[in-house]
Scaffold this active site. Structure first.
Site, PDB file in Angstrom:
ATOM      1  N   ARG A   1      28.865  73.356 119.405  1.00  0.00           N
ATOM      2  CA  ARG A   1      29.251  74.748 119.107  1.00  0.00           C
ATOM      3  C   ARG A   1      30.501  74.923 118.254  1.00  0.00           C
ATOM      4  O   ARG A   1      30.748  76.021 117.766  1.00  0.00           O
ATOM      5  CB  ARG A   1      29.427  75.526 120.417  1.00  0.00           C
ATOM      6  CG  ARG A   1      28.092  75.910 121.027  1.00  0.00           C
ATOM      7  CD  ARG A   1      28.275  76.429 122.435  1.00  0.00           C
ATOM      8  NE  ARG A   1      28.833  75.364 123.272  1.00  0.00           N
ATOM      9  CZ  ARG A   1      29.025  75.457 124.577  1.00  0.00           C
ATOM     10  NH1 ARG A   1      28.726  76.562 125.203  1.00  0.00           N
ATOM     11  NH2 ARG A   1      29.523  74.451 125.254  1.00  0.00           N
TER      12      ARG A   1
ATOM     13  N   TYR B   1      23.763  66.204 139.486  1.00  0.00           N
ATOM     14  CA  TYR B   1      23.213  67.483 139.017  1.00  0.00           C
ATOM     15  C   TYR B   1      21.914  67.828 139.742  1.00  0.00           C
ATOM     16  O   TYR B   1      21.634  68.986 140.041  1.00  0.00           O
ATOM     17  CB  TYR B   1      22.959  67.436 137.498  1.00  0.00           C
ATOM     18  CG  TYR B   1      24.234  67.539 136.685  1.00  0.00           C
ATOM     19  CD1 TYR B   1      24.814  68.784 136.428  1.00  0.00           C
ATOM     20  CD2 TYR B   1      24.869  66.411 136.182  1.00  0.00           C
ATOM     21  CE1 TYR B   1      25.983  68.883 135.695  1.00  0.00           C
ATOM     22  CE2 TYR B   1      26.037  66.504 135.444  1.00  0.00           C
ATOM     23  CZ  TYR B   1      26.600  67.750 135.204  1.00  0.00           C
ATOM     24  OH  TYR B   1      27.756  67.849 134.489  1.00  0.00           O
TER      25      TYR B   1
ATOM     26  N   ARG C   1      29.867  64.364 121.703  1.00  0.00           N
ATOM     27  CA  ARG C   1      29.492  65.766 121.459  1.00  0.00           C
ATOM     28  C   ARG C   1      29.821  66.226 120.041  1.00  0.00           C
ATOM     29  O   ARG C   1      30.173  67.382 119.819  1.00  0.00           O
ATOM     30  CB  ARG C   1      30.187  66.708 122.448  1.00  0.00           C
ATOM     31  CG  ARG C   1      29.786  66.525 123.885  1.00  0.00           C
ATOM     32  CD  ARG C   1      28.507  67.303 124.165  1.00  0.00           C
ATOM     33  NE  ARG C   1      28.240  67.345 125.581  1.00  0.00           N
ATOM     34  CZ  ARG C   1      28.523  68.387 126.366  1.00  0.00           C
ATOM     35  NH1 ARG C   1      29.068  69.459 125.866  1.00  0.00           N
ATOM     36  NH2 ARG C   1      28.228  68.317 127.632  1.00  0.00           N
TER      37      ARG C   1
ATOM     38  N   ARG D   1      21.192  76.753 116.572  1.00  0.00           N
ATOM     39  CA  ARG D   1      21.062  77.018 118.014  1.00  0.00           C
ATOM     40  C   ARG D   1      20.513  78.427 118.257  1.00  0.00           C
ATOM     41  O   ARG D   1      19.664  78.627 119.118  1.00  0.00           O
ATOM     42  CB  ARG D   1      22.451  76.840 118.643  1.00  0.00           C
ATOM     43  CG  ARG D   1      22.599  77.212 120.075  1.00  0.00           C
ATOM     44  CD  ARG D   1      22.060  76.113 120.964  1.00  0.00           C
ATOM     45  NE  ARG D   1      22.218  76.485 122.363  1.00  0.00           N
ATOM     46  CZ  ARG D   1      21.422  77.348 123.004  1.00  0.00           C
ATOM     47  NH1 ARG D   1      20.422  77.907 122.372  1.00  0.00           N
ATOM     48  NH2 ARG D   1      21.630  77.635 124.271  1.00  0.00           N
TER      49      ARG D   1
ATOM     50  N   ASP E   1      20.273  65.854 125.766  1.00  0.00           N
ATOM     51  CA  ASP E   1      21.179  66.043 126.903  1.00  0.00           C
ATOM     52  C   ASP E   1      20.802  65.047 127.986  1.00  0.00           C
ATOM     53  O   ASP E   1      19.634  64.631 128.067  1.00  0.00           O
ATOM     54  CB  ASP E   1      21.094  67.476 127.444  1.00  0.00           C
ATOM     55  CG  ASP E   1      22.264  67.767 128.365  1.00  0.00           C
ATOM     56  OD1 ASP E   1      23.341  68.121 127.858  1.00  0.00           O
ATOM     57  OD2 ASP E   1      22.128  67.598 129.591  1.00  0.00           O
TER      58      ASP E   1
HETATM   59  O1  CP3 Z   1      27.350  63.868 121.667  1.00  0.00           O
HETATM   60  C1  CP3 Z   1      26.451  64.543 121.093  1.00  0.00           C
HETATM   61  O2  CP3 Z   1      26.664  65.224 120.073  1.00  0.00           O
HETATM   62  C2  CP3 Z   1      25.017  64.439 121.616  1.00  0.00           C
HETATM   63  C3  CP3 Z   1      24.607  65.476 122.479  1.00  0.00           C
HETATM   64  C4  CP3 Z   1      25.002  65.569 123.938  1.00  0.00           C
HETATM   65  C5  CP3 Z   1      24.934  66.811 124.639  1.00  0.00           C
HETATM   66  N1  CP3 Z   1      25.161  66.571 125.955  1.00  0.00           N
HETATM   67  C6  CP3 Z   1      24.599  68.099 124.018  1.00  0.00           C
HETATM   68  C7  CP3 Z   1      24.959  69.350 124.717  1.00  0.00           C
HETATM   69  C8  CP3 Z   1      25.361  64.587 124.874  1.00  0.00           C
HETATM   70  C9  CP3 Z   1      25.639  63.101 124.670  1.00  0.00           C
HETATM   71  C10 CP3 Z   1      25.453  65.240 126.139  1.00  0.00           C
HETATM   72  C11 CP3 Z   1      25.761  64.516 127.376  1.00  0.00           C
HETATM   73  C12 CP3 Z   1      26.011  65.285 128.612  1.00  0.00           C
HETATM   74  N2  CP3 Z   1      25.394  66.435 129.041  1.00  0.00           N
HETATM   75  C13 CP3 Z   1      26.905  64.858 129.628  1.00  0.00           C
HETATM   76  C14 CP3 Z   1      27.708  63.581 129.616  1.00  0.00           C
HETATM   77  C15 CP3 Z   1      28.921  63.691 128.763  1.00  0.00           C
HETATM   78  C16 CP3 Z   1      29.966  64.628 129.303  1.00  0.00           C
HETATM   79  O3  CP3 Z   1      30.213  65.629 128.624  1.00  0.00           O
HETATM   80  O4  CP3 Z   1      30.511  64.341 130.385  1.00  0.00           O
HETATM   81  C17 CP3 Z   1      26.864  65.821 130.675  1.00  0.00           C
HETATM   82  C18 CP3 Z   1      27.669  65.787 131.963  1.00  0.00           C
HETATM   83  C19 CP3 Z   1      25.897  66.799 130.295  1.00  0.00           C
HETATM   84  C20 CP3 Z   1      25.432  67.971 131.080  1.00  0.00           C
HETATM   85  C21 CP3 Z   1      25.713  69.239 130.363  1.00  0.00           C
HETATM   86  N3  CP3 Z   1      25.030  69.665 129.223  1.00  0.00           N
HETATM   87  C22 CP3 Z   1      26.677  70.220 130.693  1.00  0.00           C
HETATM   88  C23 CP3 Z   1      27.648  70.128 131.859  1.00  0.00           C
HETATM   89  C24 CP3 Z   1      26.553  71.241 129.732  1.00  0.00           C
HETATM   90  C25 CP3 Z   1      27.284  72.554 129.731  1.00  0.00           C
HETATM   91  C26 CP3 Z   1      28.661  72.434 129.189  1.00  0.00           C
HETATM   92  C27 CP3 Z   1      28.687  72.877 127.768  1.00  0.00           C
HETATM   93  O5  CP3 Z   1      29.374  72.226 126.959  1.00  0.00           O
HETATM   94  O6  CP3 Z   1      28.080  73.914 127.477  1.00  0.00           O
HETATM   95  C28 CP3 Z   1      25.548  70.855 128.813  1.00  0.00           C
HETATM   96  C29 CP3 Z   1      25.083  71.606 127.624  1.00  0.00           C
HETATM   97  C30 CP3 Z   1      25.164  70.928 126.296  1.00  0.00           C
HETATM   98  N4  CP3 Z   1      24.789  69.640 126.061  1.00  0.00           N
HETATM   99  C31 CP3 Z   1      25.588  71.524 125.084  1.00  0.00           C
HETATM  100  C32 CP3 Z   1      25.453  70.539 124.089  1.00  0.00           C
HETATM  101  C33 CP3 Z   1      25.729  70.683 122.618  1.00  0.00           C
HETATM  102  C34 CP3 Z   1      26.033  72.967 124.909  1.00  0.00           C
HETATM  103  C35 CP3 Z   1      24.855  73.904 125.027  1.00  0.00           C
HETATM  104  C36 CP3 Z   1      24.668  74.854 123.856  1.00  0.00           C
HETATM  105  O7  CP3 Z   1      24.861  74.460 122.692  1.00  0.00           O
HETATM  106  O8  CP3 Z   1      24.288  75.972 124.132  1.00  0.00           O
END
Ligand code: CP3
Length: 346
Positions: free
Chosen positions: A30, A152, A26, A39, A76
């Site tokens: 943010r 999910y 990640r 964003r 994602d």
């Molecule tokens: O690593 C990176 O920089 C690449 C991008 C990436 C995102 N999600 C961007 C994201 C990767 C590799 C993921 C994987 C992901 N997504 C996982 C597996 C890794 C982990 O964290 O366990 C999972 C379970 C998800 C599902 C997911 N996406 C959730 C539960 C959430 C909400 C939680 C949160 O942090 O807001 C997301 C949203 C998400 N995916 C964001 C980002 C940058 C935040 C959303 C935003 O910027 O508004």
């Protein structure tokens, strides 16, 4: 520089480097003001994932700032559910919200026909990132593991107890197996296309593998991952693959001994001496700093980094967090972390 000569790929080929390569799960997100700016003008989170120009920009932001050894595609894991035809949205403060699959009949709504059309912007993003990356930086593509994505799809979002998806797993066994098989097929195709679009390394996130009993983990986390790796390998024999079966405890041993992937990403709870003695001789390890230590910074972070480098730094190793970076992380701490890993902490 050729893919094979980049620090990340060399570590994944089993080489011990003087300083381990570093990237962070990640790393685009943010905690960076420049990400929040993009964003805010992208529209929804999925709009950002499907916008090649903006997704490329946010992928490159942490590379410019910190010079990580790898860029990870900005996307994602839930785009796979979206591209199969399920309704997926990301709500501010709530995380992902999906229209849940309720019965086996809902499986008929999921289709592979439009899958690659929907994901075409992701392939274009990889192509653009590849063209813009510094020569020594590796490009990582990724997908969620079938179990985590299925959770999910059935729960309709994040879950504490996985009651519904485990209800399917043990009550609607045929339907659950069909969903996992569909995800194996879709994810394999998705990753193959990512490699063809420029991904040099792949990571599979099984974030919720630790919620399963050991036999269920073997059947629904490990076995589908093994099939995906075999499918990708059949087309692209040399692409290194990292698995992240988060929080599986001693179950990490099952993944290491089967040797079907090149890297294993460790969560913060894995004992380092055990990992060194039982896992690192089989595979390249990645991890596992507690993301909160990166928020705290200073001495606590320094000690955490030194502890990891002392135990795992000699073997094939990639420095990373034990889970994704959190939005509260001060960017200065990330710069300090990269310096510590490159110069050798304490
Ligand atoms: O690593 C990176 O920089 C690449 C991008 C990436 C995102 N999600 C961007 C994201 C990767 C590799 C993921 C994987 C992901 N997504 C996982 C597996 C890794 C982990 O964290 O366990 C999972 C379970 C998800 C599902 C997911 N996406 C959730 C539960 C959430 C909400 C939680 C949160 O942090 O807001 C997301 C949203 C998400 N995916 C964001 C980002 C940058 C935040 C959303 C935003 O910027 O508004």
């Amino acid at each position: 520089m050729k893919t094979a000569d980049k620090p990340l790929t060399r570590a994944l080929k089993g080489k011990a480097l003087k300083h381990p390569p570093i990237w962070l799960m990640r790393q685009a997100g943010r905690y960076l003001p420049e990400y929040r700016e993009v964003r805010a003008r992208a529209g929804s989170f999925l709009d950002l994932c499907y916008n090649p120009a903006l997704a490329t920009e946010v992928t490159l932001q942490p590379i410019r700032r910190f010079g990580f050894d790898a860029a990870i595609l900005f996307s994602d894991i839930l785009v796979v559910a979206d591209a199969l035809g399920q309704s997926v949205a990301f709500e501010e403060g709530r995380g992902p919200v999906l229209e849940p699959l309720q019965t086996g009949k809902d499986l008929a709504k999921l289709k592979l026909d439009r899958f690659h059309d929907r994901l075409a912007p992701v392939y274009e993003t990889l192509d653009r990132i590849k063209a813009a990356l510094p020569a020594e930086t590796a490009l990582i593509g990724f997908a969620g593991a079938p179990w985590t994505v299925a959770s999910y799809m059935i729960e309709g979002g994040s879950s504490r107890d996985f009651a519904k998806v485990k209800g399917w797993m043990h009550g609607q066994i045929t339907e659950f197996a069909a969903l996992i098989d569909l995800l194996v097929e879709a994810t394999s195709q998705y990753l193959i296309r990512q490699v063809e679009a420029g991904a040099e390394v792949l990571q599979l996130f099984d974030s919720w593998a630790g919620a399963l009993s050991h036999p269920d983990m073997r059947q629904f986390s490990l076995a589908p991952l093994r099939k995906i790796v075999a499918n990708v390998r059949a087309k692209h024999p040399n692409v290194p693959i990292i698995l992240f079966p988060r929080a599986v405890g001693a179950g990490y041993l099952d993944f290491a001994v089967e040797k079907f992937a090149q890297g294993l990403s460790l969560d913060p709870g894995v004992p380092l001496e055990w990992a060194r003695d039982h896992l690192q001789s089989q595979t390249c390890l990645q991890g596992n700093l507690d993301p909160q230590l990166l928020v705290i910074g200073g001495r606590s972070m320094n000690a955490g980094v030194a502890r990891i480098l002392h135990r795992l730094g000699k073997g094939p190793f990639i420095f990373n967090l034990g889970h994704g970076i959190v939005p509260e992380t001060p960017p200065e701490h990330v710069a300090e972390l990269v310096k510590l890993v490159r110069e050798g902490a304490g």
